[in-house]
Write a protein that holds these residues in place. Structure first.
Motif, PDB file in Angstrom:
ATOM      1  N   HIS A 129       0.818  -1.209   0.000  1.00  0.00           N
ATOM      2  CA  HIS A 129       0.000   0.000   0.000  1.00  0.00           C
ATOM      3  C   HIS A 129       0.856   1.265   0.000  1.00  0.00           C
ATOM      4  O   HIS A 129       0.465   2.282  -0.560  1.00  0.00           O
ATOM      5  CB  HIS A 129      -0.935   0.010   1.216  1.00  0.00           C
ATOM      6  N   GLN A 140     -10.429   1.854  -5.605  1.00  0.00           N
ATOM      7  CA  GLN A 140     -10.141   2.200  -4.208  1.00  0.00           C
ATOM      8  C   GLN A 140      -8.652   2.057  -3.915  1.00  0.00           C
ATOM      9  O   GLN A 140      -8.005   2.983  -3.426  1.00  0.00           O
ATOM     10  CB  GLN A 140     -10.949   1.291  -3.274  1.00  0.00           C
ATOM     11  N   ARG A 141      -8.094   0.909  -4.234  1.00  0.00           N
ATOM     12  CA  ARG A 141      -6.681   0.658  -3.934  1.00  0.00           C
ATOM     13  C   ARG A 141      -5.760   1.122  -5.054  1.00  0.00           C
ATOM     14  O   ARG A 141      -4.543   1.238  -4.855  1.00  0.00           O
ATOM     15  CB  ARG A 141      -6.468  -0.843  -3.680  1.00  0.00           C
ATOM     16  N   GLY A 188      -1.619   0.459  -5.650  1.00  0.00           N
ATOM     17  CA  GLY A 188      -0.784   0.356  -4.458  1.00  0.00           C
ATOM     18  C   GLY A 188       0.323   1.382  -4.456  1.00  0.00           C
ATOM     19  O   GLY A 188       0.111   2.555  -4.782  1.00  0.00           O
ATOM     20  N   ASN A 226     -10.253  -9.190  -2.864  1.00  0.00           N
ATOM     21  CA  ASN A 226     -10.430  -8.019  -2.002  1.00  0.00           C
ATOM     22  C   ASN A 226     -11.640  -8.243  -1.102  1.00  0.00           C
ATOM     23  O   ASN A 226     -12.713  -7.693  -1.336  1.00  0.00           O
ATOM     24  CB  ASN A 226     -10.606  -6.760  -2.854  1.00  0.00           C
TER      25      ASN A 226
END
Length: 350
Positions: free
Chosen positions: A6, A165-166, A169, A259
């Motif tokens: 992340h 959303q992610r 990373g 996820n």
């Protein structure tokens, strides 16, 4: 996605030398195909790859299912190829239908076959899967569930799916980050589909896309989608319920997907008190995984239901949460554009 992927923290930094080696190897391999040193297999039908450049669930399979149904409604006969993750390795083409057990099909190919009735073939060599599909079935369009990095397979169209959303990373390649290929790989795709939560604003969606840092002048077209819950079905009695039936209740949420947090959030957003049970992606379930010392209902994803249904567990309160992708206008228009391109082509190429 692993926690260290992340952010750019010291754990990831330590892995950067391996990422540099990985990047060299992937670049070298891709160059061999571009130079014609390694063979690219071509086919007598157009091939659409729905894939990604990152590890982890982005929503590829729901887009594959939506695209298959879109093609079917327009009168085409699409087939699907996949590597068959979670199944016994298929070094030779293995045909999958709605009755094929998941240990032979893989959870995602089994789900695709069950929800679309399309011909599905799995193989570790996707080119062999495409050839077998075209030989054994009257298929005139092939969709590859994943496979952007399988350069031995010619493709006419690439749709890259990105988790809105992610995103990507920390933006680094494996193993320091989640990327299978560098970010600029997206520039060679034909369309980017970003998965977002339904409540996110248009401005936020735009900002998330800009966060990919693609040059505006050469970036491919993009659209958005989200998964909308369409109902809940009991595994034991097949009774159909609305998710609101569980409002305010405490439930066990079990998810072996890329996820799982997205599934848990969807349930929490509808007013459920969720006890989370995140399993590895493509997890092979046993009865013990679903044995809890209480009377709370157990909610699972459609992907997990494929495998859990085969266990024949006599538990009345296991429910499959069904969801369908809701496409924005840009993504719908792109699907229609694919159909138009096919109709106007004499050799059924996009």
């Amino acid at each position: 996605m692993k926690a260290i992927w992340h952010k750019r923290e010291w754990q990831s930094v330590l892995l950067l030398p391996l990422s540099c080696l990985y990047r060299f190897l992937t670049f070298f391999r891709a160059s061999l195909y571009k130079l014609g040193i390694l063979k690219i297999n071509t086919f007598d039908a157009p091939v659409i790859v729905v894939g990604n450049i990152s590890v982890g669930g982005t929503g590829k399979t729901p887009i594959v299912i939506a695209l298959v149904k879109h093609l079917q409604q327009a009168g085409y006969i699409p087939g699907v190829v996949s590597r068959g993750y979670g199944a016994e390795p298929a070094k030779e083409p293995r045909h999958v239908d709605a009755q094929t057990p998941s240990y032979l099909a893989g959870d995602e190919p089994a789900l695709i076959a069950q929800q679309t009735n399309a011909a599905v073939c799995i193989c570790t060599n996707r080119s062999l899967a495409v050839s077998a599909l075209l030989k054994e079935h009257q298929v005139n369009v092939v969709i590859s569930d994943d496979g952007m990095q399988h350069y031995a397979m010619h493709r006419d169209v690439e749709i890259a799916v990105v988790d809105g959303q992610r995103l990507l990373g920390n933006g680094w390649l494996l193993p320091a980050g989640p990327l299978r290929e560098p970010l600029n790989r997206l520039l060679s795709t034909d369309f980017i589909a970003l998965q977002h939560s339904p409540e996110i604003s248009d401005i936020a969606r735009r900002s998330r896309f800009l966060a990919l840092k693609l040059p505006h002048t050469v970036a491919p077209a993009a659209g958005h989608f989200h998964l909308a819950v369409t109902g809940v079905r009991g595994l034991a009695d097949q009774r159909q319920l609305d998710l609101s039936y569980f409002n305010g209740a405490t439930v066990h949420a079990v998810a072996g997907v890329g996820n799982p947090d997205r599934f848990f959030k969807t349930l929490r957003d509808t007013g459920l008190n969720v006890i989370e049970h995140a399993m590895p992606d493509h997890h092979r379930y046993t009865a013990a995984d679903l044995s809890f010392d209480d009377e709370f209902a157990i909610l699972i994803t459609a992907k997990d239901a494929v495998k859990i249904r085969e266990l024949n567990i006599e538990v009345a309160d296991i429910f499959e949460v069904s969801a369908q992708p809701q496409l924005d206008a840009a993504l719908k228009a792109y699907f229609d554009q694919l159909l138009k391109s096919t109709r106007n082509s004499t050799d059924i190429k996009f």
